[in-house]
Design an enzyme around this catalytic site. Structure first.
Site, PDB file in Angstrom:
ATOM      1  N   GLY A 111      62.232  36.467  18.806  1.00 63.23           N
ATOM      2  CA  GLY A 111      60.849  36.920  18.983  1.00 63.23           C
ATOM      3  C   GLY A 111      60.719  38.433  18.973  1.00 63.23           C
ATOM      4  N   ALA A 131      62.350  35.800  22.705  1.00 58.95           N
ATOM      5  CA  ALA A 131      61.501  35.106  23.667  1.00 58.95           C
ATOM      6  C   ALA A 131      62.350  34.816  24.898  1.00 58.95           C
ATOM      7  CB  ALA A 131      60.988  33.808  23.054  1.00 58.95           C
ATOM      8  N   GLU A 175      60.576  39.327  15.425  1.00 56.51           N
ATOM      9  CA  GLU A 175      59.273  38.848  14.942  1.00 56.51           C
ATOM     10  C   GLU A 175      58.150  39.810  15.351  1.00 56.51           C
ATOM     11  OE1 GLU A 175      60.171  34.761  16.609  1.00 56.51           O
ATOM     12  OE2 GLU A 175      59.145  34.202  14.760  1.00 56.51           O
ATOM     13  N   GLU A 185      67.570  32.016  16.483  1.00 57.29           N
ATOM     14  CA  GLU A 185      66.984  30.792  17.058  1.00 57.29           C
ATOM     15  C   GLU A 185      67.781  29.532  16.745  1.00 57.29           C
ATOM     16  OE1 GLU A 185      65.214  33.231  15.689  1.00 57.29           O
ATOM     17  OE2 GLU A 185      63.341  33.533  16.789  1.00 57.29           O
TER      18      GLU A 185
HETATM   19  N1  CO8 Z   1      65.661  35.525  27.375  1.00 51.70           N
HETATM   20  C1  CO8 Z   1      65.897  35.601  28.698  1.00 51.70           C
HETATM   21  N2  CO8 Z   1      66.801  36.423  29.224  1.00 51.70           N
HETATM   22  C2  CO8 Z   1      67.514  37.197  28.396  1.00 51.70           C
HETATM   23  C3  CO8 Z   1      67.330  37.166  27.011  1.00 51.70           C
HETATM   24  C4  CO8 Z   1      66.336  36.282  26.493  1.00 51.70           C
HETATM   25  N3  CO8 Z   1      66.065  36.209  25.180  1.00 51.70           N
HETATM   26  N4  CO8 Z   1      68.186  38.022  26.429  1.00 51.70           N
HETATM   27  C5  CO8 Z   1      68.887  38.572  27.433  1.00 51.70           C
HETATM   28  N5  CO8 Z   1      68.481  38.081  28.621  1.00 51.70           N
HETATM   29  C6  CO8 Z   1      68.995  38.418  29.947  1.00 51.70           C
HETATM   30  C7  CO8 Z   1      70.367  37.803  30.179  1.00 51.70           C
HETATM   31  O1  CO8 Z   1      70.243  36.455  30.575  1.00 51.70           O
HETATM   32  C8  CO8 Z   1      70.908  38.706  31.261  1.00 51.70           C
HETATM   33  O2  CO8 Z   1      70.355  38.318  32.503  1.00 51.70           O
HETATM   34  P1  CO8 Z   1      71.302  38.284  33.824  1.00 51.70           P
HETATM   35  O3  CO8 Z   1      71.734  39.708  33.997  1.00 51.70           O
HETATM   36  O4  CO8 Z   1      70.362  37.820  34.874  1.00 51.70           O
HETATM   37  O5  CO8 Z   1      72.443  37.382  33.509  1.00 51.70           O
HETATM   38  C9  CO8 Z   1      70.318  40.063  30.922  1.00 51.70           C
HETATM   39  O6  CO8 Z   1      69.208  39.819  30.060  1.00 51.70           O
HETATM   40  C10 CO8 Z   1      71.290  40.945  30.166  1.00 51.70           C
HETATM   41  O7  CO8 Z   1      71.772  40.220  29.059  1.00 51.70           O
HETATM   42  P2  CO8 Z   1      73.328  40.059  28.716  1.00 51.70           P
HETATM   43  O8  CO8 Z   1      74.134  40.138  29.953  1.00 51.70           O
HETATM   44  O9  CO8 Z   1      73.484  38.842  27.889  1.00 51.70           O
HETATM   45  O10 CO8 Z   1      73.567  41.380  27.869  1.00 51.70           O
HETATM   46  P3  CO8 Z   1      74.665  41.593  26.735  1.00 51.70           P
HETATM   47  O11 CO8 Z   1      74.620  43.055  26.412  1.00 51.70           O
HETATM   48  O12 CO8 Z   1      75.972  41.009  27.134  1.00 51.70           O
HETATM   49  O13 CO8 Z   1      74.146  40.763  25.477  1.00 51.70           O
HETATM   50  C11 CO8 Z   1      72.472  40.013  23.891  1.00 51.70           C
HETATM   51  C12 CO8 Z   1      72.963  41.148  24.840  1.00 51.70           C
HETATM   52  C13 CO8 Z   1      73.469  39.864  22.755  1.00 51.70           C
HETATM   53  C14 CO8 Z   1      71.129  40.466  23.363  1.00 51.70           C
HETATM   54  C15 CO8 Z   1      72.379  38.700  24.688  1.00 51.70           C
HETATM   55  O14 CO8 Z   1      71.632  38.942  25.891  1.00 51.70           O
HETATM   56  C16 CO8 Z   1      71.681  37.599  23.933  1.00 51.70           C
HETATM   57  O15 CO8 Z   1      72.283  36.979  23.073  1.00 51.70           O
HETATM   58  N6  CO8 Z   1      70.385  37.328  24.253  1.00 51.70           N
HETATM   59  C17 CO8 Z   1      69.635  36.248  23.654  1.00 51.70           C
HETATM   60  C18 CO8 Z   1      69.232  36.589  22.249  1.00 51.70           C
HETATM   61  C19 CO8 Z   1      68.478  35.442  21.611  1.00 51.70           C
HETATM   62  O16 CO8 Z   1      69.005  34.374  21.382  1.00 51.70           O
HETATM   63  N7  CO8 Z   1      67.195  35.691  21.311  1.00 51.70           N
HETATM   64  C20 CO8 Z   1      66.356  34.714  20.663  1.00 51.70           C
HETATM   65  C21 CO8 Z   1      65.619  33.914  21.675  1.00 51.70           C
HETATM   66  S1  CO8 Z   1      64.723  32.582  20.948  1.00 51.70           S
HETATM   67  C22 CO8 Z   1      63.345  33.287  20.372  1.00 51.70           C
HETATM   68  O17 CO8 Z   1      63.170  34.465  20.444  1.00 51.70           O
HETATM   69  C23 CO8 Z   1      62.342  32.350  19.763  1.00 51.70           C
HETATM   70  C24 CO8 Z   1      61.032  33.035  19.414  1.00 51.70           C
HETATM   71  C25 CO8 Z   1      59.978  32.023  19.029  1.00 51.70           C
HETATM   72  C26 CO8 Z   1      59.536  31.208  20.224  1.00 51.70           C
HETATM   73  C27 CO8 Z   1      58.575  30.149  19.863  1.00 51.70           C
HETATM   74  C28 CO8 Z   1      58.100  29.411  21.095  1.00 51.70           C
HETATM   75  C29 CO8 Z   1      58.060  27.973  21.027  1.00 51.70           C
END
Ligand code: CO8
Length: 254
Positions: free
Chosen positions: A108, A63, A111, A131
């Protein structure tokens, strides 16, 4: 659509999630587009199956954390409800959905993949439910779908550890059915999609309904569902064609 590319290749629909600036992270607009895309595909009576995949290095990285960071409880509830509604629509679609996990499938994103009928992964994919590392829990159905898919012990490890798992670990856990080299992922998906497409349309839909409805029933209730659906298929031209094709030693014309 802004975030989803759709194409139909040899009778198989392919939806590609494409929001590269955020590794395909799901915001409300993208979630709504997924729901709309499924409804649109369902209207096409020539389709039986579709593939859902991501563009670039992610399937979906979760998400949208930037959007969620601003949410209060009411907004979080609404977002969770939106995601759950869209994923249930996908899961309960008459169409068979195949998730091709090309890269990160986190939170997400995993999911979403879990709401597909089954999944193949690229050997480079990384999967997980991180999460808890954000102080959250899965909110788009992950706690329920993962434990039903792989059992409570493995699902608990995935959810509580918040770790990322390799494609091979996902395979051995039963999250994905197959792991293939990245360049072969679409081919493999298309092969199984074509196999499904060649089968009886009402039969496939009926099997999906019985499997899905059975999950929410006792085994005895599920047996009754199966029996009734099985019997009802004997009234369809499709089954007449299927059985007479077999007996006539020819391919069925479904
Ligand atoms: N949300 C928003 N932006 C994201 C997300 C995300 N989930 N994942 C990556 N991005 C963005 C980064 O912020 C970055 O943006 P910018 O270039 O502007 O800085 C761009 O994408 C590229 O990402 P990275 O530079 O971090 O790329 P890496 O190759 O270094 O890393 C990863 C890749 C490991 C995937 C890393 O981006 C990461 O850890 N992302 C987050 C993963 C995460 O925690 N996902 C779970 C989110 S919570 C969720 O999904 C809950 C679902 C249920 C919701 C219920 C609602 C109430």
């Amino acid at each position: 659509m802004k975030f989803i590319k759709k194409e139909i290749v040899d009778g198989i629909a392919i939806l590609r999630i494409n929001r590269p600036e955020a590794l395909n992270a799901l915001n409300a607009d993208l979630l709504k587009e997924i729901g709309e895309a499924v409804v649109e595909l369902e209207k096409d009576s020539s389709l039986k199956v579709f593939i859902l995949t991501g563009e670039g290095k992610a399937f979906v990285a979760g998400a949208d954390i930037a959007a969620m960071a601003e949410y209060n409880e009411a907004q979080a509830l609404e977002f969770s409800n939106l995601g759950q509604t869209v994923f249930s629509k996908l899961e309960n679609s008459r169409l068979i959905s195949i998730g091709l996990i090309n890269g990160f499938a986190l939170g997400g994103g995993l999911e979403l993949a879990l709401a597909c009928d089954f999944r193949y992964a690229s050997s480079k994919a990384k999967l997980g439910l991180p999460e808890v590392s954000l102080g959250l829990i899965p909110g788009f159905g992950g706690t329920q779908r993962l434990s039903r898919l792989i059992g409570i012990g493995l699902a608990s490890e995935w959810v509580y550890s918040g770790e990322m798992f390799s494609a091979e670990q996902a395979l051995s856990s039963g999250v994905v059915n197959r792991v293939v080299e990245p360049e072969e992922l679409l081919n493999e998906g298309m092969k199984v999609a074509q196999s499904i497409r060649s089968r009886g349309s009402i039969a496939i839909q009926s099997a999906k309904k019985v499997i899905r409805d059975g999950l929410n029933s006792t085994v005895d209730e599920g047996m009754v569902l199966e029996q009734k659906k099985f019997a009802s298929l004997f009234g369809t031209p499709e089954s007449k064609e299927g059985m007479s094709a077999f007996l006539g030693k020819r391919k069925p014309n479904f």
